[in-house]
Design a protein around this motif. Sequence first.
Motif, PDB file in Angstrom:
ATOM      1  N   ARG A  14       0.872  -1.312  -0.091  1.00  0.00           N
ATOM      2  CA  ARG A  14       0.057  -0.102  -0.076  1.00  0.00           C
ATOM      3  C   ARG A  14       0.818   1.257   0.173  1.00  0.00           C
ATOM      4  NH1 ARG A  14      -3.123  -3.522   3.542  1.00  0.00           N
ATOM      5  NH2 ARG A  14      -5.054  -4.105   2.837  1.00  0.00           N
ATOM      6  N   ASP A  15       1.771   1.213  -1.188  1.00  0.00           N
ATOM      7  CA  ASP A  15       2.949   2.272  -1.082  1.00  0.00           C
ATOM      8  C   ASP A  15       2.324   3.572  -1.477  1.00  0.00           C
ATOM      9  OD1 ASP A  15       5.031   3.902  -1.192  1.00  0.00           O
ATOM     10  OD2 ASP A  15       6.309   2.549  -2.067  1.00  0.00           O
ATOM     11  N   PRO A  16       2.145   4.522  -0.673  1.00  0.00           N
ATOM     12  CA  PRO A  16       1.608   5.784  -1.220  1.00  0.00           C
ATOM     13  C   PRO A  16       2.427   6.668  -2.135  1.00  0.00           C
ATOM     14  CG  PRO A  16       2.153   6.264   0.964  1.00  0.00           C
ATOM     15  CD  PRO A  16       2.151   4.750   0.731  1.00  0.00           C
ATOM     16  N   GLY A  17       3.746   6.338  -2.086  1.00  0.00           N
ATOM     17  CA  GLY A  17       4.733   6.954  -2.996  1.00  0.00           C
ATOM     18  C   GLY A  17       4.329   6.704  -4.621  1.00  0.00           C
ATOM     19  N   TYR A  18       3.399   5.687  -4.648  1.00  0.00           N
ATOM     20  CA  TYR A  18       3.229   5.476  -6.212  1.00  0.00           C
ATOM     21  C   TYR A  18       1.973   6.062  -6.481  1.00  0.00           C
ATOM     22  CZ  TYR A  18       6.902   1.733  -6.709  1.00  0.00           C
ATOM     23  OH  TYR A  18       8.092   1.097  -7.048  1.00  0.00           O
ATOM     24  N   ASP A  19       1.293   6.776  -5.669  1.00  0.00           N
ATOM     25  CA  ASP A  19      -0.012   7.607  -6.334  1.00  0.00           C
ATOM     26  C   ASP A  19       0.451   8.548  -7.177  1.00  0.00           C
ATOM     27  OD1 ASP A  19      -1.586   6.081  -4.539  1.00  0.00           O
ATOM     28  OD2 ASP A  19      -1.560   7.761  -2.824  1.00  0.00           O
ATOM     29  N   GLY A  20      -0.186   8.607  -8.231  1.00  0.00           N
ATOM     30  CA  GLY A  20       0.089   9.636  -9.439  1.00  0.00           C
ATOM     31  C   GLY A  20       1.038   9.029 -10.500  1.00  0.00           C
ATOM     32  N   ARG A  21       1.900   7.757 -10.028  1.00  0.00           N
ATOM     33  CA  ARG A  21       2.592   7.221 -10.787  1.00  0.00           C
ATOM     34  C   ARG A  21       2.141   6.066 -11.714  1.00  0.00           C
ATOM     35  NH1 ARG A  21       7.817   5.536  -7.939  1.00  0.00           N
ATOM     36  NH2 ARG A  21       8.479   4.833  -9.948  1.00  0.00           N
ATOM     37  N   ALA A  22       1.188   5.396 -10.940  1.00  0.00           N
ATOM     38  CA  ALA A  22       0.424   3.750 -11.549  1.00  0.00           C
ATOM     39  C   ALA A  22      -0.798   3.692 -10.927  1.00  0.00           C
ATOM     40  CB  ALA A  22       1.560   2.950 -11.581  1.00  0.00           C
ATOM     41  N   LEU A  23      -1.494   3.040 -11.501  1.00  0.00           N
ATOM     42  CA  LEU A  23      -2.879   2.597 -11.054  1.00  0.00           C
ATOM     43  C   LEU A  23      -3.091   0.888 -11.365  1.00  0.00           C
ATOM     44  CD1 LEU A  23      -5.330   5.523 -12.398  1.00  0.00           C
ATOM     45  CD2 LEU A  23      -4.694   5.144  -9.945  1.00  0.00           C
ATOM     46  N   VAL A  24      -3.780   0.394 -10.581  1.00  0.00           N
ATOM     47  CA  VAL A  24      -3.930  -1.067 -10.899  1.00  0.00           C
ATOM     48  C   VAL A  24      -5.553  -1.320 -11.271  1.00  0.00           C
ATOM     49  CG1 VAL A  24      -4.415  -1.374  -8.568  1.00  0.00           C
ATOM     50  CG2 VAL A  24      -3.740  -3.445  -9.927  1.00  0.00           C
ATOM     51  N   GLY A  25      -5.808  -2.068 -12.231  1.00  0.00           N
ATOM     52  CA  GLY A  25      -7.048  -2.660 -12.679  1.00  0.00           C
ATOM     53  C   GLY A  25      -7.073  -4.193 -12.266  1.00  0.00           C
ATOM     54  N   VAL A  26      -8.219  -4.332 -11.402  1.00  0.00           N
ATOM     55  CA  VAL A  26      -8.563  -5.773 -11.052  1.00  0.00           C
ATOM     56  C   VAL A  26      -9.578  -6.296 -11.949  1.00  0.00           C
ATOM     57  CG1 VAL A  26      -9.101  -6.988  -8.893  1.00  0.00           C
ATOM     58  CG2 VAL A  26      -7.988  -4.882  -8.851  1.00  0.00           C
ATOM     59  N   ARG A  44      -2.110 -11.799  -8.144  1.00  0.00           N
ATOM     60  CA  ARG A  44      -1.273 -11.130  -9.174  1.00  0.00           C
ATOM     61  C   ARG A  44      -1.464 -11.214 -10.500  1.00  0.00           C
ATOM     62  NH1 ARG A  44       4.584 -10.546  -9.200  1.00  0.00           N
ATOM     63  NH2 ARG A  44       4.660 -11.349  -6.987  1.00  0.00           N
ATOM     64  N   ASP A  45      -2.218 -12.395 -10.977  1.00  0.00           N
ATOM     65  CA  ASP A  45      -2.649 -12.634 -12.219  1.00  0.00           C
ATOM     66  C   ASP A  45      -4.167 -11.781 -12.458  1.00  0.00           C
ATOM     67  OD1 ASP A  45      -3.913 -16.133 -11.938  1.00  0.00           O
ATOM     68  OD2 ASP A  45      -4.155 -14.140 -10.706  1.00  0.00           O
ATOM     69  N   ASN A  46      -4.522 -11.339 -11.557  1.00  0.00           N
ATOM     70  CA  ASN A  46      -5.934 -10.325 -11.866  1.00  0.00           C
ATOM     71  C   ASN A  46      -5.552  -9.085 -11.970  1.00  0.00           C
ATOM     72  OD1 ASN A  46      -7.584 -12.588 -11.730  1.00  0.00           O
ATOM     73  ND2 ASN A  46      -8.029 -12.326  -9.648  1.00  0.00           N
ATOM     74  N   CYS A  47      -4.152  -8.536 -11.974  1.00  0.00           N
ATOM     75  CA  CYS A  47      -3.785  -7.048 -11.967  1.00  0.00           C
ATOM     76  C   CYS A  47      -3.427  -6.383 -13.321  1.00  0.00           C
ATOM     77  CB  CYS A  47      -2.685  -6.878 -11.103  1.00  0.00           C
ATOM     78  SG  CYS A  47      -3.064  -7.179  -9.304  1.00  0.00           S
ATOM     79  N   ARG A  48      -4.006  -5.686 -13.789  1.00  0.00           N
ATOM     80  CA  ARG A  48      -3.488  -4.795 -15.104  1.00  0.00           C
ATOM     81  C   ARG A  48      -2.974  -3.609 -14.410  1.00  0.00           C
ATOM     82  NH1 ARG A  48      -7.513  -4.881 -19.898  1.00  0.00           N
ATOM     83  NH2 ARG A  48      -5.557  -3.610 -20.654  1.00  0.00           N
ATOM     84  N   TRP A  49      -2.106  -2.700 -15.061  1.00  0.00           N
ATOM     85  CA  TRP A  49      -1.321  -1.604 -14.902  1.00  0.00           C
ATOM     86  C   TRP A  49      -1.476  -0.490 -15.660  1.00  0.00           C
ATOM     87  CZ3 TRP A  49      -0.213  -2.959  -9.904  1.00  0.00           C
ATOM     88  CH2 TRP A  49       0.132  -4.121  -9.538  1.00  0.00           C
TER      89      TRP A  49
END
Length: 344
Positions: A14-26, A44-49
């Motif tokens: 839950r790293d807030p440092g990635y906010d604004g850099r990437a989103l995950v689609g489930v 892991r296999d349900n994630c798209r970036w």
Amino acid sequence: MPDHDDLYAALLARDPGYDGRALVGVTSTGIFCRLSCPARKPRRDNCRWFADAAAARAAGFRPCLRCRPEGQVPPLVATLGAALAADPARRWSEADLTALGHDPSTVRRLFRQHLGTSFLQLARAARLRAGLTTLTQGGRMIDAQLDARFDSASGFRQAFARLFGHAPHQMRGAADLRADWIDTPLGGMIAIADDDALHLLEFTDRKALPQGLRRLSVMAGGRIGLGRTAVTDRAEAALARFFAGSDGRLDLPVRLRGTPFQTRVWQELQAIPAGRTRSYAQLAAAIGHPTAVRAVAAANGANRLALVVPCHRVIGTDGSMTGYAGGLWRKERLIALERGYGIT
């Protein structure tokens, strides 16, 4: 963008440092989130970036209501929200916030702006939830108090009574109706059901909740206990589908306890599809009382089955967001969510 392994590790942390850099689609839910979202993490296999919300929407994903990936959530809200999700039983105070270098008044203002309640109120509700779980599972009162991190039994009883309208010992033992907590992306809800129908569903921070519970207790002969029935489980599953954007119907058996006029208003509310809204005047005309606009509004306010009897779908004649007992911020988000169901 970072590679898949780094992104998935950041998601799990839950790293807030990635906010604004990437989103995950489930892919299993069709929802896209910030990596710092407090929701349970997918496989892991349900994630798209995705690099941004536009790309996620273009791929057919809907925004999460919990972390608001399209909104400008301040880093402070994201960071403290993640801390609360990681340790919901922690007893927070203003001194803790100060020790972390935060101004308590700033934290309070930002949380109320973005979540409709203060951080400390959220933390207190999370602790009370832990105590309620212990009692629901048949645990001792002292164990419930300790699980909720309350210093005294009286403090725990008072907090419990403020929420439920009854002291905890009054809700132990045999009962016709059972009360339990359901978590949603818009906050905790109290559900009261018997074996046949849902009698109450309210957000836990609604000011009139204790009064409504006491009134329901009188109607039910004082027989409300802790626990859940098959109807509670069904309601929890329906709410999960609703907030995931897969089913806006919330088709549940309900018991409408009110006057004949109130009941008629509530039944008409249930006829409004997800994705549509009505004005109070339109609702009054639909039930054959076009001049009873104020009475219709009062019946809306007396509704004890939030979302299932969708009083949030009623707006002002001019399209304005009028009062909602669960908070205007919730009303706005619910209507925004329901627009995604494709009904125009």
